[in-house]
Design an enzyme around this catalytic site. Sequence first.
Site, PDB file in Angstrom:
ATOM      1  N   ASP A  62       0.813  -1.218   0.000  1.00  0.00           N
ATOM      2  CA  ASP A  62       0.000   0.000   0.000  1.00  0.00           C
ATOM      3  C   ASP A  62       0.850   1.272   0.000  1.00  0.00           C
ATOM      4  OD1 ASP A  62       0.923  -0.470   2.577  1.00  0.00           O
ATOM      5  OD2 ASP A  62      -1.054  -0.715   3.457  1.00  0.00           O
ATOM      6  N   ASN A 128      -7.702  -2.683  14.330  1.00  0.00           N
ATOM      7  CA  ASN A 128      -9.085  -3.071  14.000  1.00  0.00           C
ATOM      8  C   ASN A 128      -9.127  -4.294  13.082  1.00  0.00           C
ATOM      9  OD1 ASN A 128      -8.210  -2.033  11.597  1.00  0.00           O
ATOM     10  ND2 ASN A 128      -9.689  -0.372  11.475  1.00  0.00           N
ATOM     11  N   HIS A 130      -7.355  -4.726  10.290  1.00  0.00           N
ATOM     12  CA  HIS A 130      -7.112  -4.514   8.862  1.00  0.00           C
ATOM     13  C   HIS A 130      -5.778  -5.137   8.427  1.00  0.00           C
ATOM     14  CE1 HIS A 130      -5.116  -0.338   9.630  1.00  0.00           C
ATOM     15  NE2 HIS A 130      -4.169  -1.148   9.219  1.00  0.00           N
ATOM     16  N   GLU A 135      -9.730  -2.053   5.307  1.00  0.00           N
ATOM     17  CA  GLU A 135     -10.374  -1.746   6.571  1.00  0.00           C
ATOM     18  C   GLU A 135     -11.598  -2.645   6.767  1.00  0.00           C
ATOM     19  OE1 GLU A 135      -8.982   0.135   8.633  1.00  0.00           O
ATOM     20  OE2 GLU A 135      -8.290   2.046   7.830  1.00  0.00           O
TER      21      GLU A 135
HETATM   22  C1  GLP Z   1      -0.798   0.496   8.563  1.00  0.00           C
HETATM   23  C2  GLP Z   1      -0.402  -0.348   7.350  1.00  0.00           C
HETATM   24  C3  GLP Z   1      -0.551  -1.816   7.620  1.00  0.00           C
HETATM   25  C4  GLP Z   1       0.102  -2.159   8.940  1.00  0.00           C
HETATM   26  C5  GLP Z   1      -0.593  -1.426  10.056  1.00  0.00           C
HETATM   27  C6  GLP Z   1       0.008  -1.700  11.423  1.00  0.00           C
HETATM   28  O1  GLP Z   1      -2.136   0.813   8.598  1.00  0.00           O
HETATM   29  N1  GLP Z   1      -1.137  -0.024   6.175  1.00  0.00           N
HETATM   30  O2  GLP Z   1       0.024  -2.539   6.546  1.00  0.00           O
HETATM   31  O3  GLP Z   1       0.041  -3.530   9.156  1.00  0.00           O
HETATM   32  O4  GLP Z   1      -0.486  -0.035   9.814  1.00  0.00           O
HETATM   33  O5  GLP Z   1       1.109  -0.873  11.661  1.00  0.00           O
HETATM   34  P1  GLP Z   1       2.188  -1.123  12.768  1.00  0.00           P
HETATM   35  O6  GLP Z   1       2.986  -2.276  12.304  1.00  0.00           O
HETATM   36  O7  GLP Z   1       2.985   0.147  12.838  1.00  0.00           O
HETATM   37  O8  GLP Z   1       1.447  -1.415  14.021  1.00  0.00           O
END
Ligand code: GLP
EC number: 3.5.99.6
Length: 233
Positions: A62, A128, A130, A135
């Site tokens: 992404d 959440n 995702h 989402e």
């Molecule tokens: C973002 C990314 C996800 C990631 C998530 C968790 O929203 N798009 O790919 O898994 O955050 O982030 P973190 O690893 O910093 O907790």
Amino acid sequence: MDVKVFDNDTEAGKYAFELIKQGMDNGAKVLGLATGSTPVTMYQAMVNSDVDFSNMTSINLDEYVGMSPDNDQSYRYFMQSHLFDKKPFKETFVPNGLAKDPEEETKRYNKVIADHPIDIQVLGIGRNGHIGFNEPGSPFDAETRKVPLTQNTIDANARFFENKDDVPRYAYSMGIGSIMKSKKILLLAFGENKADAVQKMIEGPVTNDVPASILQKHPDVVVILDKAAASKL
Ligand code: GLP
């Protein structure tokens, strides 16, 4: 789902990299990669290794819409600084946050994925549930598309921005349908604030309300946790 629990994220990251190495020994050529704080220990293990990635292709999940690759909050910048600048790959793909036409960009990215089937997909998980930026409510068969971020995600990301108004509201995200086509999936989650999402993903019903729960239907998923993230299992 194969669930592995480690004492800390350093050990967990090393293990994730071991699985990637095994995959590469068995012919894997395309890695699906993720950003966020979670995969950082895995990228450190990759960088500190003597493994050569110059025959490998990567496809990231992404990118924020409207964000330049030079912006230090962009996912392209993150990938360059944590991995690609230190360990060159043959080719690296991240959605182009500055693309003029979102429809063209999502088409282009779907072709990239179709042309390079993903051998091993690395995932984090949002609080959440995702995955990527899929989402709650995201269709399970979706391909790459432009998606609005939920308030929950905007709030979680706000810590990285000086001003809350600077937090992006949209992203390009690989869809769950594309993620599910990967041959193998490694999902990493660390810390107590992921424990609920992890519990629902593994033990809850398969539902669009918890996008990661669809991974229960994938034949080869390894969930790599620290003790805190596993505390509600
Ligand atoms: C973002 C990314 C996800 C990631 C998530 C968790 O929203 N798009 O790919 O898994 O955050 O982030 P973190 O690893 O910093 O907790």
